[in-house]
Design a protein around this motif. Structure first.
Motif, mmCIF file in Angstrom:
data_model
loop_
_atom_site.group_PDB
_atom_site.id
_atom_site.type_symbol
_atom_site.label_atom_id
_atom_site.label_comp_id
_atom_site.label_asym_id
_atom_site.label_seq_id
_atom_site.Cartn_x
_atom_site.Cartn_y
_atom_site.Cartn_z
ATOM 1 N N SER A 218 18.377 5.594 22.614
ATOM 2 C CA SER A 218 18.684 4.820 24.088
ATOM 3 C C SER A 218 19.993 5.117 24.601
ATOM 4 C CB SER A 218 18.485 3.213 23.906
ATOM 5 O OG SER A 218 17.229 3.020 24.055
ATOM 6 N N GLU A 219 20.451 6.372 24.471
ATOM 7 C CA GLU A 219 21.828 6.855 24.996
ATOM 8 C C GLU A 219 21.411 7.687 26.107
ATOM 9 O OE1 GLU A 219 24.292 6.599 20.943
ATOM 10 O OE2 GLU A 219 23.795 8.365 21.748
ATOM 11 N N ARG B 267 19.023 -0.069 23.022
ATOM 12 C CA ARG B 267 18.441 -1.322 24.036
ATOM 13 C C ARG B 267 17.122 -0.956 24.330
ATOM 14 N NH1 ARG B 267 21.618 -5.253 25.041
ATOM 15 N NH2 ARG B 267 20.414 -6.108 26.761
ATOM 16 N N GLN B 268 16.483 0.072 23.791
ATOM 17 C CA GLN B 268 15.015 0.406 24.117
ATOM 18 C C GLN B 268 14.831 0.502 25.711
ATOM 19 O OE1 GLN B 268 12.204 -2.581 22.167
ATOM 20 N NE2 GLN B 268 14.060 -2.925 20.710
ATOM 21 N N LEU B 269 15.666 1.856 26.085
ATOM 22 C CA LEU B 269 15.532 1.894 27.698
ATOM 23 C C LEU B 269 14.329 2.615 28.037
ATOM 24 C CD1 LEU B 269 19.442 3.134 28.112
ATOM 25 C CD2 LEU B 269 18.378 0.992 28.340
ATOM 26 N N THR B 270 14.069 2.272 29.409
ATOM 27 C CA THR B 270 12.950 3.104 29.904
ATOM 28 C C THR B 270 13.656 4.704 30.162
ATOM 29 O OG1 THR B 270 13.879 2.420 32.009
ATOM 30 C CG2 THR B 270 12.380 1.016 31.212
ATOM 31 N N ALA B 271 12.526 5.314 30.881
ATOM 32 C CA ALA B 271 13.078 6.605 31.324
ATOM 33 C C ALA B 271 14.349 6.400 32.218
ATOM 34 C CB ALA B 271 11.885 7.291 31.994
ATOM 35 N N ALA B 272 15.161 7.345 32.391
ATOM 36 C CA ALA B 272 16.337 7.237 33.222
ATOM 37 C C ALA B 272 15.653 7.825 34.571
ATOM 38 C CB ALA B 272 17.468 7.953 32.509
ATOM 39 N N VAL C 1 18.000 2.626 34.710
ATOM 40 C CA VAL C 1 17.202 2.269 33.621
ATOM 41 C C VAL C 1 16.986 0.506 33.316
ATOM 42 C CG1 VAL C 1 18.009 4.402 32.333
ATOM 43 C CG2 VAL C 1 19.095 2.237 32.099
ATOM 44 N N GLY C 2 15.851 0.344 32.586
ATOM 45 C CA GLY C 2 15.441 -1.083 32.275
ATOM 46 C C GLY C 2 15.736 -0.977 30.842
ATOM 47 N N ASP C 3 15.736 -2.448 30.402
ATOM 48 C CA ASP C 3 16.100 -2.439 28.964
ATOM 49 C C ASP C 3 15.190 -3.550 28.276
ATOM 50 O OD1 ASP C 3 17.382 -4.892 29.192
ATOM 51 O OD2 ASP C 3 19.346 -4.080 28.495
ATOM 52 N N PHE C 4 15.225 -3.996 26.948
ATOM 53 C CA PHE C 4 14.355 -4.874 26.363
ATOM 54 C C PHE C 4 14.549 -6.416 26.722
ATOM 55 C CE2 PHE C 4 17.989 -5.153 23.637
ATOM 56 C CZ PHE C 4 17.883 -6.304 22.930
#
Length: 400
Positions: free
Chosen positions: A310-311, A332-337, A346-349
């Protein structure tokens, strides 16, 4: 490159590893031997980064927020909103499908079924396609939500269906890509690839370039298939399994490929990110240090990737060189950028949506839109960012 065991607990919170097409229970059984190693008594698990204070440079407005049933709930599904014209469409895991006004969020129509949606919607000109956990593919009329046809395929549909030139492309968990006639669901062709014993739950959607479908697979290979008959035009090995453990050997191509100026960009779970020639599948370059299972986006010159830690990185499309990396959202378990204008989103958990600078990756703004994780990649149309959270929250956001 492989993911150290210390990073896997965070990954497993958002993903479920499955045993090919053997199903959920078999996948859990296969993991039982790995769980002690992964989760054992090791206290070195790498936790999600806490959100840092920073000087916000953007104001984020919520234009509207509505609910689409249960969303994906606690399951890892490819339920992603889709926009066509002035409407936005989304479905939930219990078979609810909605069309809303994209500008206001007002409900236009809602259809309730007894199906368990797992992916979609895929949009054609007059048809909306959903994939299902039990192997159904179902088509609805875009204007009314009325069901048009339903057919069965060999296994769960985990990739978002793609419609091009009257053909529906379906990718299933057992390694099959199926071409269906959009009009009535009749099968036109079927292409198969091998599936490893253990793979990540989820699948990237095919992309269509002219008359060719480009499809990744769980075995680390990418294929170019002729759209009208499924004939294989070329196959490229993007990632080779390495390492001793089953987890280290995962090379799934679960991101949607991206095409730009004759090159196709793809990332593997453990096998880095690659550029492939659209013409013959030859590898142009490979960056082994940045792997992803969430997705890639591109502008005219650069790629933007949320990696397995999640970088978020910006890569040069010409050679794969990393130009900047944003580490503040680590694990932070990011979505696709997703890139648009001068921003990367990006969205996160925890239900936050983050705006990053396209120039250096610094944080520009953030807003929490849901009390549950966001796994579906943001959808951006006309400067409006549409977010779909796992609890069914569907929101439209605008930065200023």
């Amino acid at each position: 490159m492989f993911i150290p065991f210390r990073t896997l607990p965070v990954l497993f919170a958002g993903l479920l590893l499955l045993s090919g097409c053997a199903g959920l229970d078999a996948g859990r059984d296969m993991l039982s031997g790995l769980s002690d190693t992964i989760f054992g008594e090791d206290d070195s698990a790498d936790p999600p980064a806490a959100l840092l204070e920073y000087q916000a440079e953007l104001q984020i407005d919520v234009l509207w927020k509505e609910s689409v049933g249960d969303g994906a709930d606690k399951q890892y599904l490819k339920l992603i909103p889709a926009v066509l014209g002035d409407r936005i469409f989304a479905g939930d895991r219990k078979g609810t499908l909605q069309a809303r006004n994209a500008a206001t969020g007002d409900l236009i129509w809602e259809t309730k079924t007894e199906l368990a949606f797992s992916s979609g919607p895929g949009l054609g000109r007059q048809t909306l396609i959903m994939g299902c956990t039990s192997g159904e593919v179902v088509a609805f009329d875009i204007g009314s939500g009325e069901q048009k046809w339903l057919i069965n395929v060999p296994s769960e549909v985990q990739a978002v269906p793609v419609i091009a030139k009257g053909i529906v492309l379906i990718r299933t968990t057992d390694g099959k890509v199926i071409g269906l006639r959009e009009e009535d669901g009749a099968q036109l062709w079927l292409s198969e690839s091998s599936v490893p014993a253990l793979s990540i739950r989820g699948a990237g959607a095919p992309i269509v370039i002219d008359n060719t479908a480009i499809v990744g697979s769980a075995n680390g290979k990418m294929q170019a298939l002729q759209l009208n008959d499924g004939k294989k035009l070329w196959e490229a090995t993007i990632a080779m399994p390495t390492g001793r453990s089953e987890v280290e050997r995962l090379v799934d191509l679960d991101v949607d490929p991206v095409e730009n100026r004759g090159a196709i960009y793809i990332s593997s779970f453990n096998g880095g990110t690659s550029s492939v020639s659209e013409l013959d599948g030859d590898i142009i370059w490979r960056n082994p240090d940045i792997s992803s299972y969430t997705g890639i986006s591109a502008d005219y010159r650069y790629l933007y990737i949320s990696d397995t830690k999640s970088e978020v990185s910006q890569l040069d499309q010409r050679n794969g060189a990393s130009l900047w990396k944003q580490r503040d959202l680590h694990n932070r378990q990011l979505t696709a950028a997703v890139v648009y204008d001068n921003y990367v989103v990006v969205g996160d958990f925890e239900g936050y949506v983050h705006w990053l600078s396209i120039s250096d990756g610094r944080q520009l703004g953030r807003i929490q839109v849901a009390s549950s994780p966001i796994e579906a990649k943001p959808v951006i149309v006309g400067g409006t960012v549409y977010i779909y959270a796992k609890n069914g929250t569907l929101a439209a956001l605008k930065a200023r």
